[in-house]
Design an enzyme around this catalytic site. Structure first.
Site, mmCIF file in Angstrom:
data_model
loop_
_atom_site.group_PDB
_atom_site.id
_atom_site.type_symbol
_atom_site.label_atom_id
_atom_site.label_comp_id
_atom_site.label_asym_id
_atom_site.label_seq_id
_atom_site.Cartn_x
_atom_site.Cartn_y
_atom_site.Cartn_z
ATOM 1 N N THR A 13 86.459 -58.252 22.177
ATOM 2 C CA THR A 13 85.588 -57.120 22.459
ATOM 3 C C THR A 13 86.340 -56.069 23.285
ATOM 4 O O THR A 13 87.470 -56.301 23.728
ATOM 5 C CB THR A 13 84.337 -57.569 23.230
ATOM 6 N N MET A 14 85.719 -54.943 23.485
ATOM 7 C CA MET A 14 86.318 -53.899 24.316
ATOM 8 C C MET A 14 86.467 -54.427 25.745
ATOM 9 O O MET A 14 85.604 -55.122 26.253
ATOM 10 C CB MET A 14 85.456 -52.646 24.286
ATOM 11 N N LYS A 18 93.182 -56.483 24.943
ATOM 12 C CA LYS A 18 93.937 -56.563 23.695
ATOM 13 C C LYS A 18 95.180 -55.673 23.744
ATOM 14 O O LYS A 18 96.278 -56.097 23.396
ATOM 15 C CB LYS A 18 93.052 -56.138 22.514
ATOM 16 N N GLU A 93 94.271 -51.263 17.513
ATOM 17 C CA GLU A 93 93.038 -50.740 16.916
ATOM 18 C C GLU A 93 92.992 -51.002 15.405
ATOM 19 O O GLU A 93 92.641 -50.121 14.603
ATOM 20 C CB GLU A 93 92.893 -49.239 17.193
ATOM 21 N N ALA A 94 93.326 -52.230 15.025
ATOM 22 C CA ALA A 94 93.453 -52.567 13.604
ATOM 23 C C ALA A 94 92.134 -52.527 12.854
ATOM 24 O O ALA A 94 92.127 -52.498 11.614
ATOM 25 C CB ALA A 94 94.084 -53.959 13.459
ATOM 26 N N GLN A 95 91.013 -52.508 13.569
ATOM 27 C CA GLN A 95 89.715 -52.429 12.880
ATOM 28 C C GLN A 95 89.575 -51.125 12.096
ATOM 29 O O GLN A 95 88.783 -51.037 11.159
ATOM 30 C CB GLN A 95 88.554 -52.564 13.868
ATOM 31 N N CYS A 150 80.897 -61.906 29.699
ATOM 32 C CA CYS A 150 79.767 -61.021 29.987
ATOM 33 C C CYS A 150 79.378 -61.166 31.465
ATOM 34 O O CYS A 150 79.735 -62.146 32.123
ATOM 35 C CB CYS A 150 78.593 -61.421 29.075
ATOM 36 N N CYS A 152 76.727 -62.090 32.620
ATOM 37 C CA CYS A 152 75.904 -63.286 32.793
ATOM 38 C C CYS A 152 76.730 -64.566 32.759
ATOM 39 O O CYS A 152 76.208 -65.656 33.044
ATOM 40 C CB CYS A 152 74.823 -63.351 31.720
#
Length: 213
Positions: A13-14, A18, A93-95, A150, A152
């Protein structure tokens, strides 16, 4: 020599570091005298120059990938320029790659024996796969998750888009470039609970008006 390369997909995730991992990998290759190239889709325009930059402040020069870039042809031209095979291609940013460009990366691995490591997001703000990520899941030799936590304590899996009030945005274009002011990584449960909370809150004025009548 029979070179055996691999196509890697490392996703998270952001905010899961990465890009920092990519840049650290590039530094290690440089220290060991290995040939490498950093690449990045031009769609990510947060940086004006052709650099890959991490949130922690480190950066490295890269080559842009345009929507019409043939990555296989690019690799061939780089090999001719350096008169040798490049050992590693590092893609940030391969997405944002097209499925065709992912296939071109796979051909680089298979035909030349180079290694390609793609770093990117798995899903968008609506929890749907990006096309580039989908193709990488389909054809990559090795898939690794870069985990983050997260608030939480659970693992983050959703890149929630937020507005200026901090509410989750549920509609819009799949691609909208932004940082911490536009996105927050959360677990699935927190994402679901926040959406329920917003839905209930938005419905209250209508319920109150209905009760008055």
């Amino acid at each position: 020599m029979n070179r055996k390369g691999k196509l890697y997909f490392r996703y998270g995730t952001m905010g899961s570091a990465k890009t920092a991992l990519l840049l650290t990998q590039a530094y290690n290759f440089e220290e060991r005298g290995m040939r490498y190239v950093c690449l990045k889709p031009i769609i990510d325009t947060r940086d004006k120059s052709n650099v890959i930059k991490s949130r922690i402040g480190i950066e490295r020069e890269c080559k842009w990938i345009y929507t019409d870039t043939d990555l296989y042809a690019l690799a061939e031209s780089l090999f001719e320029e350096s008169m040798t095979i490049i050992d590693w291609f590092l893609v940030d940013e391969a997405q944002f790659l097209s499925p065709e460009q992912v296939d071109q990366l796979a051909r680089i691995v298979d035909d030349f024996g180079s290694n390609v490591i793609c770093y990117g997001l798995r899903t968008d703000f609506q929890s749907h796969l990006f096309e580039g990520s989908r193709r990488l899941f389909e054809v990559a030799d090795t898939i690794d998750e870069i985990k983050s936590t997260c608030n939480c304590g659970r693992k983050t899996i959703i890149n929630a888009r937020i507005d200026n009030k901090g509410d989750f945005v549920e509609e819009g274009a799949q691609v909208e470039i932004g940082g911490d002011d536009r996105y927050i990584a959360v677990c699935r449960k927190c994402w679901r609970n926040k959406r329920i909370e917003q839905s209930t809150r938005d419905a209250l004025p209508f319920l109150e008006l209905k009760l008055r009548h």
